[in-house]
Structure formats: C-alpha cells, structure tokens
Design a protein around this motif. Structure first.
Motif, mmCIF file in Angstrom:
data_model
loop_
_atom_site.group_PDB
_atom_site.id
_atom_site.type_symbol
_atom_site.label_atom_id
_atom_site.label_comp_id
_atom_site.label_asym_id
_atom_site.label_seq_id
_atom_site.Cartn_x
_atom_site.Cartn_y
_atom_site.Cartn_z
ATOM 1 N N TYR A 36 -51.077 75.564 24.644
ATOM 2 C CA TYR A 36 -50.093 74.958 23.752
ATOM 3 C C TYR A 36 -48.741 75.684 23.778
ATOM 4 O O TYR A 36 -47.789 75.223 23.158
ATOM 5 N N VAL A 37 -48.662 76.783 24.481
ATOM 6 C CA VAL A 37 -47.397 77.506 24.643
ATOM 7 C C VAL A 37 -46.603 76.819 25.749
ATOM 8 O O VAL A 37 -47.123 76.530 26.822
ATOM 9 N N GLY A 38 -45.332 76.525 25.456
ATOM 10 C CA GLY A 38 -44.469 75.885 26.446
ATOM 11 C C GLY A 38 -44.390 74.376 26.338
ATOM 12 O O GLY A 38 -43.735 73.742 27.167
ATOM 13 N N LEU A 39 -45.014 73.784 25.313
ATOM 14 C CA LEU A 39 -44.891 72.333 25.132
ATOM 15 C C LEU A 39 -43.459 72.005 24.717
ATOM 16 O O LEU A 39 -42.828 72.759 23.985
ATOM 17 N N PRO A 40 -42.955 70.858 25.147
ATOM 18 C CA PRO A 40 -41.578 70.499 24.792
ATOM 19 C C PRO A 40 -41.471 69.935 23.377
ATOM 20 O O PRO A 40 -42.436 69.404 22.824
ATOM 21 N N TRP A 41 -40.267 70.045 22.822
ATOM 22 C CA TRP A 41 -39.955 69.511 21.498
ATOM 23 C C TRP A 41 -39.823 67.986 21.552
ATOM 24 O O TRP A 41 -39.240 67.437 22.484
ATOM 25 N N ALA A 42 -40.372 67.312 20.554
ATOM 26 C CA ALA A 42 -40.142 65.876 20.336
ATOM 27 C C ALA A 42 -40.148 65.655 18.830
ATOM 28 O O ALA A 42 -41.069 66.110 18.141
ATOM 29 N N GLU A 43 -39.154 64.973 18.316
ATOM 30 C CA GLU A 43 -38.931 64.839 16.862
ATOM 31 C C GLU A 43 -40.188 64.530 16.059
ATOM 32 O O GLU A 43 -40.460 65.165 15.069
ATOM 33 N N THR A 44 -40.966 63.541 16.438
ATOM 34 C CA THR A 44 -42.179 63.215 15.683
ATOM 35 C C THR A 44 -43.421 63.294 16.566
ATOM 36 O O THR A 44 -44.447 62.714 16.243
ATOM 37 N N GLY A 45 -43.335 64.043 17.657
ATOM 38 C CA GLY A 45 -44.415 64.084 18.628
ATOM 39 C C GLY A 45 -45.640 64.853 18.168
ATOM 40 O O GLY A 45 -45.542 65.810 17.407
ATOM 41 N N ASP A 46 -46.792 64.414 18.666
ATOM 42 C CA ASP A 46 -48.042 65.131 18.432
ATOM 43 C C ASP A 46 -48.979 65.017 19.643
ATOM 44 O O ASP A 46 -50.184 64.921 19.514
ATOM 45 N N THR A 47 -48.353 64.997 20.836
ATOM 46 C CA THR A 47 -49.103 64.965 22.089
ATOM 47 C C THR A 47 -48.568 66.068 22.996
ATOM 48 O O THR A 47 -47.471 66.584 22.761
ATOM 49 N N PRO A 48 -49.299 66.407 24.058
ATOM 50 C CA PRO A 48 -48.794 67.429 24.985
ATOM 51 C C PRO A 48 -47.457 67.076 25.627
ATOM 52 O O PRO A 48 -46.760 67.946 26.135
ATOM 53 N N ASP A 49 -47.066 65.800 25.576
ATOM 54 C CA ASP A 49 -45.780 65.383 26.138
ATOM 55 C C ASP A 49 -44.605 65.815 25.279
ATOM 56 O O ASP A 49 -43.466 65.831 25.737
ATOM 57 N N GLY A 50 -44.854 66.141 24.007
ATOM 58 C CA GLY A 50 -43.808 66.578 23.101
ATOM 59 C C GLY A 50 -44.333 66.660 21.681
ATOM 60 O O GLY A 50 -45.095 65.799 21.245
ATOM 61 N N VAL A 51 -43.927 67.724 20.970
ATOM 62 C CA VAL A 51 -44.414 67.943 19.608
ATOM 63 C C VAL A 51 -43.293 68.401 18.685
ATOM 64 O O VAL A 51 -42.326 69.010 19.118
ATOM 65 N N SER A 52 -43.464 68.090 17.408
ATOM 66 C CA SER A 52 -42.663 68.688 16.341
ATOM 67 C C SER A 52 -43.494 69.855 15.812
ATOM 68 O O SER A 52 -44.622 70.078 16.263
ATOM 69 N N CYS A 53 -42.975 70.584 14.835
ATOM 70 C CA CYS A 53 -43.763 71.708 14.319
ATOM 71 C C CYS A 53 -45.067 71.214 13.689
ATOM 72 O O CYS A 53 -46.134 71.771 13.933
ATOM 73 N N TRP A 54 -44.992 70.146 12.893
ATOM 74 C CA TRP A 54 -46.222 69.607 12.301
ATOM 75 C C TRP A 54 -47.064 68.919 13.366
ATOM 76 O O TRP A 54 -48.283 69.014 13.368
ATOM 77 N N GLY A 55 -46.417 68.224 14.298
ATOM 78 C CA GLY A 55 -47.148 67.573 15.384
ATOM 79 C C GLY A 55 -47.954 68.562 16.211
ATOM 80 O O GLY A 55 -49.044 68.235 16.700
ATOM 81 N N LEU A 56 -47.455 69.778 16.360
ATOM 82 C CA LEU A 56 -48.195 70.820 17.072
ATOM 83 C C LEU A 56 -49.482 71.155 16.310
ATOM 84 O O LEU A 56 -50.545 71.294 16.907
ATOM 85 N N CYS A 57 -49.391 71.237 14.986
ATOM 86 C CA CYS A 57 -50.585 71.478 14.163
ATOM 87 C C CYS A 57 -51.575 70.328 14.315
ATOM 88 O O CYS A 57 -52.772 70.546 14.498
ATOM 89 N N VAL A 58 -51.057 69.095 14.251
ATOM 90 C CA VAL A 58 -51.904 67.906 14.391
ATOM 91 C C VAL A 58 -52.627 67.931 15.732
ATOM 92 O O VAL A 58 -53.845 67.698 15.815
ATOM 93 N N LEU A 59 -51.897 68.221 16.807
ATOM 94 C CA LEU A 59 -52.464 68.254 18.156
ATOM 95 C C LEU A 59 -53.551 69.314 18.281
ATOM 96 O O LEU A 59 -54.654 69.038 18.768
ATOM 97 N N VAL A 60 -53.274 70.531 17.839
ATOM 98 C CA VAL A 60 -54.254 71.617 17.946
ATOM 99 C C VAL A 60 -55.491 71.314 17.109
ATOM 100 O O VAL A 60 -56.622 71.468 17.581
ATOM 101 N N TYR A 61 -55.306 70.879 15.892
ATOM 102 C CA TYR A 61 -56.466 70.560 15.042
ATOM 103 C C TYR A 61 -57.312 69.462 15.675
ATOM 104 O O TYR A 61 -58.544 69.528 15.650
ATOM 105 N N ARG A 62 -56.670 68.453 16.253
ATOM 106 C CA ARG A 62 -57.395 67.352 16.885
ATOM 107 C C ARG A 62 -58.155 67.829 18.121
ATOM 108 O O ARG A 62 -59.340 67.533 18.279
#
Length: 142
Positions: A7-33
């Motif tokens: 999960y280190v090095g994933l790109p920023w995306a305003e409302t993202g929650d996939t490896p293609d791009g994440v927001s800070c909360w989206g990163l939490c959503v992705l990891v938890y999932r």
C-alpha cells in the motif's frame, strides 16, 4: 513482508478506494477490505471539495463517537488503528497504524507513505486514535 508494503506508493485520488488511487479515508477502506475482510463505510460523497472539510470533520467525529469505533490511548496503538489528525482546526485527515510509532497515510498530490507519529509535523496535529469495534471483539475472543 509487512501488510503495509503493497500500500506504500499508491497514487492520490480525491474519493478513491482502489489501488488505482486513494484518498486518506479510501486508503483505510482499501486496507480494511483487502487485509481484514471488513467493510468500512464510504464517505466519498462527503469529500466533494476542500471547502466541505467541516462536514467531513463532523462525520469523523460522529463516527468516532458511534458504535463502530472505540477511542484508545496512543500508548496502546496497534496495527490497523485509525489515527485522526487536524487539518487547520478540524479533524479531517486519517492514517492507519503500522507500528506503535508509524502510520500509513496519503495526502493530496502525494503517493501513500509511512509517517513517523513522533515527527513534530504529525505529533502536533494528532487528535485521536480509534480501534474498530470488530477488531476489539476479535481480540477479546482470541
């Protein structure tokens, strides 16, 4: 390999929650999932623009006080706890605890990275630490 490495090095995306791009909360959503097989609520609709940070902060505060998240002292930080940070005067940024002194996070315009919770920039903005209720229940059952 530590769970945070992919999960280190994933790109920023305003409302993202996939490896293609994440927001800070989206990163939490992705990891938890992907790592914990837990579904977190998506607040994507609340993150339309930086001008709505008060609404986002209110949502974070409301969730923190709810049944899903339990506040825990920073001295008891464990993997997957959610650290909340102030942006200006509002609680509007989150990261996931990797080690007792580090958190995985992402900020606008940057790739995801691990931050040192003791660094002045982050220590001065730290607002609270929260553990998901199901993780607390799993720990009790073990």
């Amino acid at each position: 390999m530590h769970w945070s490495t992919p999960y280190v090095g994933l790109p920023w995306a305003e409302t993202g929650d996939t490896p293609d791009g994440v927001s800070c909360w989206g990163l939490c959503v992705l990891v938890y999932r992907e790592v914990l097989d837990l579904t977190l609520p998506s607040y994507a609709g609340l993150c339309a623009c930086p001008a709505e940070r008060r609404q986002i902060a209110s949502t974070i505060g409301g969730e923190a006080a709810g049944a899903l998240w339990r506040p825990v002292p920073l001295t008891t930080a464990r993997e997957f706890d959610v650290a909340v940070f102030r942006v200006g005067e509002l609680d509007a940024h989150v990261g996931l605890i990797c080690t007792p002194t580090q958190a995985l996070h992402i900020t606008q315009g940057h790739d995801s990275a691990v931050l040192d919770l003791r660094a002045p920039r982050w220590a001065s903005r730290f607002s609270g630490l929260y553990r998901h209720a199901e993780i607390m229940d799993r720990t009790r059952a073990a």
